[in-house]
Design an enzyme around this catalytic site. Structure first.
Site, PDB file in Angstrom:
ATOM      1  N   ASN A 121       0.869  -1.183   0.000  1.00 30.53           N
ATOM      2  CA  ASN A 121       0.000   0.000   0.000  1.00 30.53           C
ATOM      3  C   ASN A 121       0.902   1.227   0.000  1.00 30.53           C
ATOM      4  O   ASN A 121       1.523   1.549   1.012  1.00 30.53           O
ATOM      5  CB  ASN A 121      -0.883  -0.037   1.256  1.00 30.53           C
ATOM      6  CG  ASN A 121      -1.666   1.250   1.439  1.00 30.53           C
ATOM      7  OD1 ASN A 121      -1.815   2.035   0.498  1.00 30.53           O
ATOM      8  ND2 ASN A 121      -2.173   1.465   2.640  1.00 30.53           N
ATOM      9  N   TRP A 122       0.956   1.895  -1.137  1.00 35.70           N
ATOM     10  CA  TRP A 122       1.892   3.027  -1.269  1.00 35.70           C
ATOM     11  C   TRP A 122       1.336   4.324  -0.685  1.00 35.70           C
ATOM     12  O   TRP A 122       2.015   5.343  -0.706  1.00 35.70           O
ATOM     13  CB  TRP A 122       2.271   3.218  -2.739  1.00 35.70           C
ATOM     14  CG  TRP A 122       3.077   2.106  -3.311  1.00 35.70           C
ATOM     15  CD1 TRP A 122       3.604   1.049  -2.634  1.00 35.70           C
ATOM     16  CD2 TRP A 122       3.456   1.933  -4.682  1.00 35.70           C
ATOM     17  NE1 TRP A 122       4.294   0.226  -3.499  1.00 35.70           N
ATOM     18  CE2 TRP A 122       4.207   0.736  -4.763  1.00 35.70           C
ATOM     19  CE3 TRP A 122       3.222   2.658  -5.855  1.00 35.70           C
ATOM     20  CZ2 TRP A 122       4.737   0.269  -5.959  1.00 35.70           C
ATOM     21  CZ3 TRP A 122       3.745   2.186  -7.051  1.00 35.70           C
ATOM     22  CH2 TRP A 122       4.492   1.007  -7.105  1.00 35.70           C
ATOM     23  N   LYS A 123       0.092   4.301  -0.261  1.00 36.66           N
ATOM     24  CA  LYS A 123      -0.527   5.499   0.339  1.00 36.66           C
ATOM     25  C   LYS A 123      -0.315   6.702  -0.581  1.00 36.66           C
ATOM     26  O   LYS A 123      -0.404   6.570  -1.787  1.00 36.66           O
ATOM     27  CB  LYS A 123       0.045   5.725   1.743  1.00 36.66           C
ATOM     28  CG  LYS A 123       0.030   4.443   2.584  1.00 36.66           C
ATOM     29  CD  LYS A 123       0.290   4.681   4.030  1.00 36.66           C
ATOM     30  CE  LYS A 123       0.311   3.331   4.749  1.00 36.66           C
ATOM     31  NZ  LYS A 123       0.337   3.442   6.184  1.00 36.66           N
TER      32      LYS A 123
ATOM     33  N   HIS B 293      -9.381   1.086   4.947  1.00 34.51           N
ATOM     34  CA  HIS B 293      -8.096   1.252   5.636  1.00 34.51           C
ATOM     35  C   HIS B 293      -8.294   2.183   6.833  1.00 34.51           C
ATOM     36  O   HIS B 293      -9.062   3.144   6.764  1.00 34.51           O
ATOM     37  CB  HIS B 293      -7.049   1.819   4.675  1.00 34.51           C
ATOM     38  CG  HIS B 293      -5.660   1.745   5.227  1.00 34.51           C
ATOM     39  ND1 HIS B 293      -5.192   2.645   6.148  1.00 34.51           N
ATOM     40  CD2 HIS B 293      -4.654   0.857   5.014  1.00 34.51           C
ATOM     41  CE1 HIS B 293      -3.944   2.314   6.475  1.00 34.51           C
ATOM     42  NE2 HIS B 293      -3.597   1.238   5.797  1.00 34.51           N
TER      43      HIS B 293
ATOM     44  N   GLU C  61      -6.586   4.495   7.976  1.00 34.32           N
ATOM     45  CA  GLU C  61      -6.305   5.924   7.716  1.00 34.32           C
ATOM     46  C   GLU C  61      -7.518   6.605   7.097  1.00 34.32           C
ATOM     47  O   GLU C  61      -7.774   7.778   7.350  1.00 34.32           O
ATOM     48  CB  GLU C  61      -5.044   6.059   6.847  1.00 34.32           C
ATOM     49  CG  GLU C  61      -3.798   5.775   7.673  1.00 34.32           C
ATOM     50  CD  GLU C  61      -2.589   5.306   6.888  1.00 34.32           C
ATOM     51  OE1 GLU C  61      -2.599   5.376   5.644  1.00 34.32           O
ATOM     52  OE2 GLU C  61      -1.630   4.846   7.537  1.00 34.32           O
TER      53      GLU C  61
ATOM     54  N   GLU D 282      -5.400  -5.336  10.507  1.00 37.23           N
ATOM     55  CA  GLU D 282      -4.382  -4.315  10.713  1.00 37.23           C
ATOM     56  C   GLU D 282      -4.637  -3.593  12.037  1.00 37.23           C
ATOM     57  O   GLU D 282      -5.445  -2.647  12.086  1.00 37.23           O
ATOM     58  CB  GLU D 282      -4.406  -3.298   9.583  1.00 37.23           C
ATOM     59  CG  GLU D 282      -4.110  -3.876   8.219  1.00 37.23           C
ATOM     60  CD  GLU D 282      -3.481  -2.833   7.305  1.00 37.23           C
ATOM     61  OE1 GLU D 282      -2.433  -3.136   6.722  1.00 37.23           O
ATOM     62  OE2 GLU D 282      -4.011  -1.724   7.190  1.00 37.23           O
TER      63      GLU D 282
ATOM     64  N   GLY E 196       2.623   1.844  10.722  1.00 36.19           N
ATOM     65  CA  GLY E 196       3.569   2.944  10.576  1.00 36.19           C
ATOM     66  C   GLY E 196       4.275   3.317  11.868  1.00 36.19           C
ATOM     67  O   GLY E 196       4.909   4.370  11.960  1.00 36.19           O
TER      68      GLY E 196
ATOM     69  N   SER F 177       3.533  -2.606  10.248  1.00 31.78           N
ATOM     70  CA  SER F 177       4.991  -2.618  10.377  1.00 31.78           C
ATOM     71  C   SER F 177       5.621  -3.962   9.990  1.00 31.78           C
ATOM     72  O   SER F 177       6.566  -4.420  10.638  1.00 31.78           O
ATOM     73  CB  SER F 177       5.416  -2.192  11.793  1.00 31.78           C
ATOM     74  OG  SER F 177       4.985  -0.864  12.041  1.00 31.78           O
TER      75      SER F 177
ATOM     76  N   GLY G  13       2.792  -1.213   4.319  1.00 32.41           N
ATOM     77  CA  GLY G  13       2.910   0.196   3.966  1.00 32.41           C
ATOM     78  C   GLY G  13       4.366   0.567   3.743  1.00 32.41           C
ATOM     79  O   GLY G  13       4.915   0.407   2.645  1.00 32.41           O
ATOM     80  N   GLY G  14       5.025   1.041   4.797  1.00 23.86           N
ATOM     81  CA  GLY G  14       6.385   1.580   4.697  1.00 23.86           C
ATOM     82  C   GLY G  14       7.364   0.706   3.928  1.00 23.86           C
ATOM     83  O   GLY G  14       8.079   1.192   3.042  1.00 23.86           O
TER      84      GLY G  14
END
Ligand code: PEP
Length: 252
Positions: free
Chosen positions: A9-11, A95, A97, A167, A173, A213, A234-235
């Protein structure tokens, strides 16, 4: 046998040029990965270019959100058919976020899941508790509420095309990963909810990814859990070397 999925997930990261450069470098590094499905979720602006760049490879493209209507007066939103046209096969829905930043509700998640399925997209649906909820002992209550409302009215056939992502919000993150055992406990609970609602066949087939993470140095322990069917990342999905290392995770 549930085939694992490793999804990035590149956000709100990567320009079109950066996104195309990424998948161009990624393709040869994951070309022989037959043990899992590989998905990347670029921002909307890069979807078409990434879909073109991965054509003929084993990399699938996901959007990060979708509206439930086919079209309409929804400024800033994107319809499911538009995502198909842009080359997406998958879409991330619910998600944390988006739940936090945009007030997305379980009912909206449900509408989005149904609309995505109707358009032929495979939803990757996120659920998970906040730190306050976990500390208050409410993890299962939250997961059950998100599950029952977010997946209401779905048939076993619908469910065969859904991927669930557990999640825990406190692990996204933050560098704080749930231990493999903690993650597996929640996965087992979610699979139990699927069993109650849709029966054993659906429950044993549905893929439940872990997100929070995930990194090359913790993926092996997570993937060693029978309950964990892959990762939503993500990261560590933003760099070709770490994402390809996740895809090619060491298998026992
Ligand atoms: C995510 O955004 O879904 C996620 C799990 O992020 P990270 O891997 O950075 O925690």
């Amino acid at each position: 046998m549930r085939k694992p999925v490793i999804a990035g997930n590149w956000k709100m990261y990567k320009t079109i040029a950066e996104a195309v450069d990424f998948v161009t470098k990624l393709k040869p590094l994951v070309a022989s990965a037959e043990h899992c499905e590989v998905v990347v979720a670029p921002p909307f602006t890069a979807l078409r270019a990434v879909a073109d760049a991965v054509k003929g490879s084993n990399i699938a493209v996901a959007a990060q959100n979708v509206h439930w209507d086919k079209e309409g007066a929804h400024t800033g939103d994107i319809a499911p058919g538009m995502l198909r046209e842009a080359g997406c096969t998958h879409v991330i829905i619910g998600h944390s976020e988006r739940r936090q930043d945009c007030g997305e509700t379980d009912e909206q998640v449900n509408r989005k899941v149904k609309a995505a399925l109707a358009a032929g997209l495979l939803p990757i649906v996120c659920v998970g508790e906040t730190l306050a909820e976990r500390e208050a002992g409410k993890t299962q209550e939250v997961l059950e509420r998100q599950f029952r409302a977010g997946f209401a009215g779905l048939t076993p056939q619908d469910f065969s095309r859904i991927i669930v992502a557990y999640e825990p919000v406190w692990a996204i993150g933050t560098g704080r990963t749930a231990t493999p055992e903690m993650a597996a406990e929640s996965h087992r609970f979610i699979r139990g909810l699927v069993r109650q609602q849709l029966g054993e066949g659906v429950a044993s087939a549905v893929r439940i990814l872990y997100g929070g993470s995930v990194k090359p140095d913790n993926v092996k322990g997570l993937m060693a859990q029978e309950e964990i069917d892959g990762a939503l990342v993500g990261g560590a999905s933003l760099k070709v070397d770490s994402f390809s290392a996740l895809v090619n995770f060491p298998q026992a």
